[in-house]
Design a protein around this motif. Structure first.
Motif, mmCIF file in Angstrom:
data_model
loop_
_atom_site.group_PDB
_atom_site.id
_atom_site.type_symbol
_atom_site.label_atom_id
_atom_site.label_comp_id
_atom_site.label_asym_id
_atom_site.label_seq_id
_atom_site.Cartn_x
_atom_site.Cartn_y
_atom_site.Cartn_z
ATOM 1 N N TYR A 5 -80.747 -32.673 -0.767
ATOM 2 C CA TYR A 5 -80.512 -33.197 -2.106
ATOM 3 C C TYR A 5 -81.822 -33.473 -2.837
ATOM 4 O O TYR A 5 -81.896 -33.312 -4.061
ATOM 5 N N LEU A 6 -82.841 -33.862 -2.094
ATOM 6 C CA LEU A 6 -84.155 -34.066 -2.724
ATOM 7 C C LEU A 6 -84.665 -32.753 -3.315
ATOM 8 O O LEU A 6 -85.220 -32.710 -4.413
ATOM 9 N N SER A 44 -75.766 -26.563 -8.216
ATOM 10 C CA SER A 44 -74.948 -26.779 -7.013
ATOM 11 C C SER A 44 -74.198 -25.515 -6.625
ATOM 12 O O SER A 44 -74.182 -25.124 -5.453
ATOM 13 N N ILE A 45 -73.562 -24.905 -7.615
ATOM 14 C CA ILE A 45 -72.756 -23.711 -7.315
ATOM 15 C C ILE A 45 -73.650 -22.589 -6.784
ATOM 16 O O ILE A 45 -73.321 -21.936 -5.787
ATOM 17 N N TYR A 214 -75.723 -34.585 -6.920
ATOM 18 C CA TYR A 214 -75.561 -33.476 -5.974
ATOM 19 C C TYR A 214 -74.654 -33.837 -4.797
ATOM 20 O O TYR A 214 -73.779 -33.027 -4.440
ATOM 21 N N PRO A 215 -74.799 -35.019 -4.201
ATOM 22 C CA PRO A 215 -73.893 -35.345 -3.093
ATOM 23 C C PRO A 215 -72.424 -35.350 -3.528
ATOM 24 O O PRO A 215 -71.557 -34.841 -2.823
ATOM 25 N N PHE A 221 -66.934 -29.861 -3.845
ATOM 26 C CA PHE A 221 -66.802 -28.418 -3.579
ATOM 27 C C PHE A 221 -66.200 -28.159 -2.191
ATOM 28 O O PHE A 221 -65.576 -27.123 -1.975
ATOM 29 N N SER A 222 -66.430 -29.097 -1.259
ATOM 30 C CA SER A 222 -65.911 -28.860 0.085
ATOM 31 C C SER A 222 -64.459 -29.326 0.230
ATOM 32 O O SER A 222 -63.814 -29.106 1.241
ATOM 33 N N HIS A 223 -63.953 -29.978 -0.805
ATOM 34 C CA HIS A 223 -62.606 -30.537 -0.754
ATOM 35 C C HIS A 223 -61.586 -29.495 -1.213
ATOM 36 O O HIS A 223 -61.382 -29.279 -2.402
ATOM 37 N N GLN A 224 -60.968 -28.848 -0.270
ATOM 38 C CA GLN A 224 -59.990 -27.812 -0.609
ATOM 39 C C GLN A 224 -58.594 -28.273 -0.253
ATOM 40 O O GLN A 224 -58.405 -29.027 0.690
#
Lengths: 273, 330
Positions: A5-6, A44-45, A214-215, A221-224
């Motif tokens: 993230y940094l 991010s994407i 970002y976090p 994005f990981s939540h499907q």
């Protein structure tokens, strides 16, 4: 904060620097507000997509990403440049016969698959792409970035209902919820009210996150959810990073004059030219 | 209404197309005229800031929802109350084509659709915003007036004229932040009646909109090459001035020049009128050929489309050469 993230935070600043310094070469109107609000989302994407072994080029990314808010083209160019996927575009931005128009246009060099800027077209197009991907049995996710003002368009809601009907769990819509459109605040023009609730009622997997974190974006994005399309309502600040542009709708599309350009450069950590 | 004098002519040209639109709407609001203005999140670019602030009950911002704007406008408009609806020209026409067809065509609602930044006047935004076929959309709808004014004064007059009648109308605005000054104090405007800009004898050039200024320059180039031109401003494309077009039989060649697709615009309308008049004289229509121009400055785009003054003159000279060669063979 982790190194990852940094690193992304560092990129944010550089991407905004690239965008602002484009005004050294282009003294015309630029869509600052809506481009600066979605830097973290696009970064991010792209970072996420580039982690996949089969994604290595702008063409690979654009096969999976539709930027429906075509006026954010500058942000996309700057992100691509940040990752070394394209050469320095700044001198060619808005140039005669060039490929870097103010709104995104289809072209093989950049691999953009959908000309956008005529609002309300990107989401239905992405729905078609996601549907085809599913029909071909490919394990590919389609991302589409849309503005909150763009939600005014009726075509958006036609495709929202259709995507749920077709259970497009390979479709991820991100709404750049910067609360402003050209004429003013979205609440004063056409209020979107409980946007997350509206999407949920249509059968979508919906969540709201900070669009500059970002976090939070990463987690979203990981939540499907199987059998449902996903919408990430990314709360953002229009004109993010430049004090006089932040939350000010007049910077939707405007000329950045010399004095203000110098100030903007200082704010993104660039030395004066 | 502004008095037509040199000061106001300069004022209107400096305001740009949308500035003039804002001025007309503001003046009408100050005069307490019965009308309603709507925009699809383009109130500021439409020049409406003054009515948004001072006459909020005369204005509706629909949001980025052009089709909804046209339908709401239809519900508001009646014979006495025109509804002015604005957007960038492709969105005002293509996106709203069905609403225009039903509400303005079938139901004859008193709506004035204003297509802004048409032709190539959003040069840097790229092809998604270019207005290359808006006139064709409007022309295809039965019974609506289609007007493409050429300079600040004419935009001012056309908008005011349209607001005074109850006809469904499409007004095409072309031009950037400043406009050419074609007309002077003796300017007259009547919907459906072409204006003669300049009288010549060899070629009749019919134009409309901002590109008329390039056409006038082209005529000057042609004059230097010994070709005498008449230039006419066919500001109303529908209903077209058939009476004026009868004069086409006096010329060796009739040319139309438009900042629009060569399909379905001024050229098509003039050609149809000439065929109905049974004028069998050489004809050529200059406009945007069958392609999407690529991004760049306005002057770059004009060159790309062969619509800058030099290209226009050159293309007319080549056409005349062809006609001469054919005649000598015959």
């Amino acid at each position: 904060m982790t190194d990852k993230y940094l690193r992304l935070e560092g990129f944010s600043k550089q991407i905004r620097g690239t965008m602002i310094s484009t005004a050294d070469y282009c003294s015309r109107n630029i869509h600052w507000g809506g481009s600066l609000s979605c830097v973290e989302i696009l970064n991010s994407i792209c970072s996420l997509l580039l982690n996949a072994p089969d994604v290595n080029s702008v063409q690979d990314i654009n096969e999976r990403l539709i930027v429906s808010k075509g006026h954010a083209a500058l942000a996309l160019y700057a992100v691509f440049y940040q990752y070394g996927l394209i050469d320095d575009f700044r001198q060619d931005y808005q140039k005669d016969g060039g490929i870097f128009s103010e709104e995104l246009a289809v072209g093989t060099e950049l691999g953009v698959t959908c000309s956008t800027g005529s609002l309300g077209l990107g989401l239905p197009y992405a729905v078609g792409k996601a549907l085809k991907t599913k029909m071909k049995g490919e394990d590919k996710k389609i991302y589409v970035l849309m503005g909150d003002g763009e939600c005014d368009e009726g075509s958006v809601w036609e495709s929202v209902m259709f995507a749920a009907q077709k259970k497009l769990d390979n479709l991820c819509l991100i709404i750049d919820r910067n609360h402003l459109q050209l004429d003013g605040h979205t609440d004063e023009i056409v209020a979107l009210n409980d946007l997350e609730g509206v999407f949920k009622s249509f059968g979508w997997n919906a969540m709201t996150v900070c669009g500059h974190s970002y976090p939070e974006l990463d987690k979203a994005f990981s939540h499907q959810t199987s059998g449902r399309p996903t919408v990430i309502i990314a709360d953002t600040v229009k004109g993010k990073g430049i004090s006089f542009m932040e939350n000010n709708h007049i910077w939707h599309d405007r000329i950045l004059n010399r004095d203000l350009l110098e100030q903007a450069k200082r704010e993104v950590g660039l030395c004066s030219k | 209404m502004l008095e037509i004098n040199s000061k106001n002519i300069r004022f209107l040209s400096r305001m740009g197309a949308q500035g003039v639109l804002g001025q007309v709407v503001y003046e009408n609001a100050c005069d307490d005229a019965d009308f309603f203005a709507l925009s699809a999140d383009l109130g500021i670019p439409s020049g409406f800031e003054r009515i948004m602030k001072q006459f909020p009950d005369k204005f509706l911002d629909i949001g980025i929802a052009e089709a909804n704007m046209l339908s709401v406008a239809a519900g508001i408009a009646d014979e006495k109350t025109p509804a002015i609806a604005t957007s960038w020209s492709p969105f005002a026409t293509y996106r709203c084509a069905d609403q225009m067809r039903v509400f303005m065509g079938c139901m004859r609602k008193n709506i004035k659709v204003i297509g802004m930044g048409s032709g190539l006047h959003t040069p840097y935004l790229g092809s998604s915003h270019y207005g290359v076929g808006d006139v064709a959309v409007a022309m295809s709808i039965p019974g609506i007036d289609v007007i493409a004014p050429a300079d600040g004064l004419e935009i001012y007059a056309a908008l005011n004229a349209a607001l005074k009648n109850d006809r469904p109308t499409y007004i095409r605005l072309t031009g950037g932040d400043t406009l050419p000054m074609i007309y002077k104090e003796d300017f007259r405007f009547e919907i459906g009646k072409a204006n003669l800009i300049k009288q010549g004898s060899d070629v009749l050039i019919v134009g409309c909109g901002y590109i008329l200024s390039e056409t006038i320059k082209a005529a000057e180039i042609l004059e230097k090459n010994g070709i005498s031109c008449t230039v006419a401003d066919m500001h109303t494309i529908k209903p077209i001035d058939t009476e004026f077009l009868k004069t086409a039989s006096d010329y060796r060649l009739t040319v139309t020049v438009e900042e629009h697709s060569v399909f379905g615009g001024l050229g098509s309308a003039v050609l149809k009128a000439l065929s109905e008049l049974n004028i069998q004289k050489p004809f050529c229509s200059l406009g945007i050929d069958d392609f999407f121009p690529t991004v760049g400055s306005y002057s770059y785009l004009l060159k790309q489309c062969g619509l800058d003054s030099e290209s226009i003159a050159d293309r007319i000279m080549k056409k005349l050469e062809k006609i001469n060669n054919n005649n000598s063979v015959n």
